[in-house]
Enzyme design. Structure first.
Site, PDB file in Angstrom:
ATOM      1  N   ASP A   2       8.232  -0.852   7.083  1.00  0.00           N
ATOM      2  CA  ASP A   2       9.348  -1.260   5.971  1.00  0.00           C
ATOM      3  C   ASP A   2       9.762  -2.355   6.305  1.00  0.00           C
ATOM      4  O   ASP A   2      10.175  -3.074   7.361  1.00  0.00           O
ATOM      5  CB  ASP A   2      10.286   0.030   6.026  1.00  0.00           C
ATOM      6  CG  ASP A   2      11.174  -0.016   4.827  1.00  0.00           C
ATOM      7  OD1 ASP A   2      10.843  -0.622   3.988  1.00  0.00           O
ATOM      8  OD2 ASP A   2      11.781   0.943   4.801  1.00  0.00           O
ATOM      9  N   ASP A  41       9.182  11.682  13.066  1.00  0.00           N
ATOM     10  CA  ASP A  41       9.848  10.368  13.384  1.00  0.00           C
ATOM     11  C   ASP A  41      10.658  10.483  14.811  1.00  0.00           C
ATOM     12  O   ASP A  41      11.126   9.653  15.417  1.00  0.00           O
ATOM     13  CB  ASP A  41      11.126  10.175  12.577  1.00  0.00           C
ATOM     14  CG  ASP A  41      10.632   9.470  11.181  1.00  0.00           C
ATOM     15  OD1 ASP A  41       9.789   8.769  11.144  1.00  0.00           O
ATOM     16  OD2 ASP A  41      11.525   9.392  10.325  1.00  0.00           O
ATOM     17  N   LYS A  44       0.203   2.584   5.460  1.00  0.00           N
ATOM     18  CA  LYS A  44       0.893   3.890   5.755  1.00  0.00           C
ATOM     19  C   LYS A  44       1.725   4.251   4.518  1.00  0.00           C
ATOM     20  O   LYS A  44       2.749   3.450   3.904  1.00  0.00           O
ATOM     21  CB  LYS A  44       2.040   3.518   6.866  1.00  0.00           C
ATOM     22  CG  LYS A  44       2.851   4.609   7.309  1.00  0.00           C
ATOM     23  CD  LYS A  44       3.735   4.038   8.542  1.00  0.00           C
ATOM     24  CE  LYS A  44       4.915   5.127   8.851  1.00  0.00           C
ATOM     25  NZ  LYS A  44       5.699   4.713   9.818  1.00  0.00           N
ATOM     26  N   ARG A 101      18.867   8.653   0.625  1.00  0.00           N
ATOM     27  CA  ARG A 101      18.512   7.472   1.273  1.00  0.00           C
ATOM     28  C   ARG A 101      18.518   6.379   0.278  1.00  0.00           C
ATOM     29  O   ARG A 101      17.738   5.556   0.205  1.00  0.00           O
ATOM     30  CB  ARG A 101      17.165   7.507   2.029  1.00  0.00           C
ATOM     31  CG  ARG A 101      16.852   6.453   3.253  1.00  0.00           C
ATOM     32  CD  ARG A 101      15.823   6.607   3.696  1.00  0.00           C
ATOM     33  NE  ARG A 101      15.635   5.806   4.906  1.00  0.00           N
ATOM     34  CZ  ARG A 101      14.285   5.014   5.248  1.00  0.00           C
ATOM     35  NH1 ARG A 101      13.681   4.839   4.534  1.00  0.00           N
ATOM     36  NH2 ARG A 101      14.344   4.637   6.510  1.00  0.00           N
ATOM     37  N   ASP A 136       4.489   6.436   2.642  1.00  0.00           N
ATOM     38  CA  ASP A 136       5.548   7.256   2.934  1.00  0.00           C
ATOM     39  C   ASP A 136       6.419   8.021   1.832  1.00  0.00           C
ATOM     40  O   ASP A 136       5.925   7.768   0.522  1.00  0.00           O
ATOM     41  CB  ASP A 136       6.632   6.327   3.579  1.00  0.00           C
ATOM     42  CG  ASP A 136       7.431   6.935   4.775  1.00  0.00           C
ATOM     43  OD1 ASP A 136       7.719   8.220   4.606  1.00  0.00           O
ATOM     44  OD2 ASP A 136       8.024   6.177   5.683  1.00  0.00           O
TER      45      ASP A 136
END
Ligand code: GLA
Length: 704
Positions: A343, A522, A452, A419, A454
């Site tokens: 990110d 995570d 990746k 978030r 997400d």
């Protein structure tokens, strides 16, 4: 293999060691006959002659017997199929024919009132014990007929044989503590697992296992398992009926409040709900699931996965080109094969409140775009990967400012953020097209080898103002996600994909059929990970389970300190990655890490593609997992804590030839297979958080 009795009313599917049989009665009811060891057709015919339970005033003779329970008539068990029009609720199917097509059996039923066609699909391959089941519901009416509302349409109903009682195994959890294995006696009533979050969820993996009277062990006893291949909301209901019978239904959607509205000429195909019977305990069941996923589910599973570096824990949002180059240099020197920028590389994404949705490199952080970094990574001999989260937007993004109507929302209601982000309504064709253009453009303009993907929040305001049947958004989101992945994979065949959802929030057979590996959790603490990995391995193979070595102390989660050795031996149980801040690792640590990466590459085919044996669960003392492939075996052993006066027990290995001798490549010692299997291996582990790798090779193999 599929056999049909001469009567044309009994079907027997046979796999590697197990069989599955069903029976259409003279009254047109499709009843379950058998699921267990292989039978002959004559056995199945004998089973069909057994009398059904006698009629009782308050019980249905069909409950607990049927292959696929529909809502209608004399049934009180949970229906798999519930359909309505404004006029009529429920469905009544007349048998309309059977087709055998290779290893697939299709049984067709027709409901004249609803003009509905129902097809039940079964597939069992000769080399596996997994039965794949799914259903198709079609509106066979003419234009002008009312739409059919599918309130519920499960993929299958599994029926267990009559036994005195059952124990249920499930995998539950939460963010950073996924796939915890728990076993409990099944009590009367319904045990419902699922997700009403729009994605698979961290809370339950879509899997259950049942063993009769709680008698199975890791390596012995009968185990039944069921697993669903769907990456949206889902439900598996294990019903313990009043007479002790057990049925398990599963499908997309959590509630019975509406999945889809089918117009005439349209059909709905459910996801696959796979089932497995194993006579070899929980370990045998897991190995069978693993082999089937490697052979039939995961794309190109025969290719081993590269060792990756991921920048997330090292840098969080504070990233830039120079810093990534420095990390890449160090990663390459360790032997890393794939460098992934996580990110923070795009839009205004300098923190988690902005930029999601704007998939162009941040010009301050990457002035020349991503290509210069990608080129450098390639020049260092590694592949290049990036992180994306395409299904989301931050309200503070160019995309949201341009298209506030593109997110899931309810008219006039607050848009709930988690978030700081909202969920794009992927059911909308314009959103699908936009994402395709963005991602295809990105993969075409930067030499990216790995994505990746997400998904960092659940659905909460899943509305679609203006749409006639907004409920369909739940199903269509997942279909659009699958469609995008399929299209991107076809257009960019050399790009690999990882499924991530805040760690393990989207792990299921559906996403695994179109991604190359998953981000397990995570939580990268190497001790916590052992329990997560133990649960994960119940269903999924090491070949898809990403695991990173990160920094010590683990400042992100629990502050635990652990040796590099313990961290590596924990992460080597899956697809090894490194996720620490390598710029802070000492020369000694880097040298040690280089050795571990080299060792991992050597054992990787055995770990990723071999048969896995869980030797001892991670319950406080010594735990270990073993992998066997051909003449090679690898044992990864971990000692959590040692208590004075108690020697860690010897590890009894599995899957070896008792008549062969095995050389331990780490100690040089030669062991008899029979001794390793029965007496066991002394690991020599001492103290807290110790760990070791043992490589065994059949003596004589590969020695000239
Ligand atoms: C999720 C993922 C992490 C990382 C962050 C980035 O939490 O699970 O690995 O990619 O998002 O924001």
């Amino acid at each position: 293999m599929i056999e049909t009795a001469d009567s044309g009313r009994i079907w027997l599917l046979s796999g590697r060691t197990s069989g599955y049989a069903l029976h259409l009665t003279d009254h047109g009811e499709l009843l379950h006959l058998h699921w267990g060891p292989r039978l002959t057709l004559a056995d199945a015919e004998a089973l069909a002659l057994l009398p059904l339970a006698p009629h009782r005033p308050f019980e249905s003779p069909l409950d607990g017997q049927e292959e696929y329970v529909v809502e209608c008539g004399p049934r009180f068990a949970r229906p798999a199929l519930s359909v309505r029009t404004p006029e009529v609720r429920g469905t009544e199917g007349e048998f309309a024919g059977a087709d055998v097509d290779g290893d697939e059996l299709r049984l067709r039923f027709a409901d004249a009132v609803h003009r509905l066609g129902l097809t039940l699909h079964y597939r069992m391959r000769d080399d596996s014990d997994v039965v794949e089941r799914w259903a198709t519901v079609a509106h066979e009416g003419a234009p002008g007929d009312p739409d059919l509302e599918l309130l519920r349409a499960d993929a299958a109903v599994w029926t267990l044989p009559p036994r005195e009682g059952w124990r249920l195994s499930q995998l539950h959890g939460r963010w950073a503590a996924e796939s915890r294995l728990v076993r409990s006696p099944l009590t009367p009533g319904d045990k419902v697992l699922g997700s009403r979050r729009g994605h698979t969820g961290h809370q339950h993996l879509p899997w259950v296992a049942l063993d009769a009277e709680g008698t199975a062990t890791e390596e012995s006893g009968e185990v039944y398992g069921c697993a669903l291949g769907w990456s949206g909301s889902w439900r598996i209901a294990v019903q313990h009926l009043p007479d002790g019978r057990v049925q398990i239904s599963g499908g997309a959607g959590y509630d019975d409040s509406g999945l889809l509205s089918l117009a005439p000429g349209h059909a709905y195909t459910t996801p696959v709900f796979a089932g497995l019977w194993s006579p070899d305990g929980f370990g045998g069941a897991s190995r069978e699931w693993h082999a089937w996923q490697l052979a039939r589910v995961v794309p190109e599973a025969g290719r081993v996965r590269p060792v990756l570096f991921n920048s997330w824990e090292a840098t969080r949002f504070d990233i830039g080109e120079e810093q990534q180059r420095a990390l890449a240099g160090r990663a390459a020197a360790l032997g890393v094969e794939l460098f992934v920028v996580d990110d923070g590389w795009f839009g205004e994404r300098t923190h988690d409140a902005a930029g999601l949705g704007d998939w162009t490199p941040n010009p301050e952080r990457f002035p020349g775009g991503l290509k210069p970094l990608a080129d450098e990574v390639h020049a260092l001999g590694m592949r290049f990967g990036i992180w994306v989260e395409p299904e989301m937007v931050n309200p503070d993004s160019a995309l949201y400012r341009a298209h506030p109507e593109w997110v899931q929302h309810q008219s006039g209601r607050r848009r709930t953020e988690f978030r700081n982000q909202l969920v794009l309504n992927l059911a909308r064709p314009d959103v699908q097209e936009h994402l395709w253009e963005q991602l295809d453009g990105l993969l075409s303009s930067v030499p990216v080898d790995y994505v990746k993907w997400d998904f960092n929040r659940s659905f909460s305001d899943a509305g679609w103002p203006g749409e006639e049947y907004p409920q369909r958004l739940w199903i269509d989101h997942v279909r659009a996600l699958y469609g995008l992945l399929d299209r991107l994979r076809a257009a960019h065949p050399s790009v690999d994909f990882e499924s991530c959802s805040g760690g393990g929030g989207r792990i299921d057979l559906g996403i695994l059929s179109r991604t190359d590996q998953v981000w397990t959790s995570d939580n990268t603490d190497p001790l916590d990970r052992l329990a997560i990995q133990h649960g994960f391995s119940q269903l999924h193979p090491a070949r898809v389970m990403a695991a990173w070595v990160t920094d010590s102390p683990n400042t992100l989660l629990n502050g635990r300190r652990s040796s590099l050795r313990f961290r590596f031996v924990s992460a080597m149980a899956g697809v090894l990655g490194v996720g620490g801040d390598l710029t802070r690792w000492s020369e000694d640590e880097l040298a040690e890490a280089r050795g571990w990466v080299e060792l991992y590459k050597e054992i990787r085919p055995v770990v990723q593609l071999g048969a896995q044996y869980r030797l001892r669960p991670p319950e406080g003392g010594l735990s270990a997992v073993q992998y066997v492939r051909g003449d090679d075996a690898v044992v990864l052993a971990h000692l959590q804590a040692q208590h004075h006066g108690l020697r860690p027990p010897a590890l009894r290995l599995r899957g070896l030839d008792p008549a062969a001798a095995y050389r331990c490549l780490d100690t040089g010692a030669v062991h008899r297979g029979a001794v390793l299997l029965h007496r066991g291996l002394d690991t020599g582990l001492v103290g807290d958080l110790d760990a070791a790798v043992f490589r065994f090779r059949r003596a004589g193999a590969g020695e000239g």
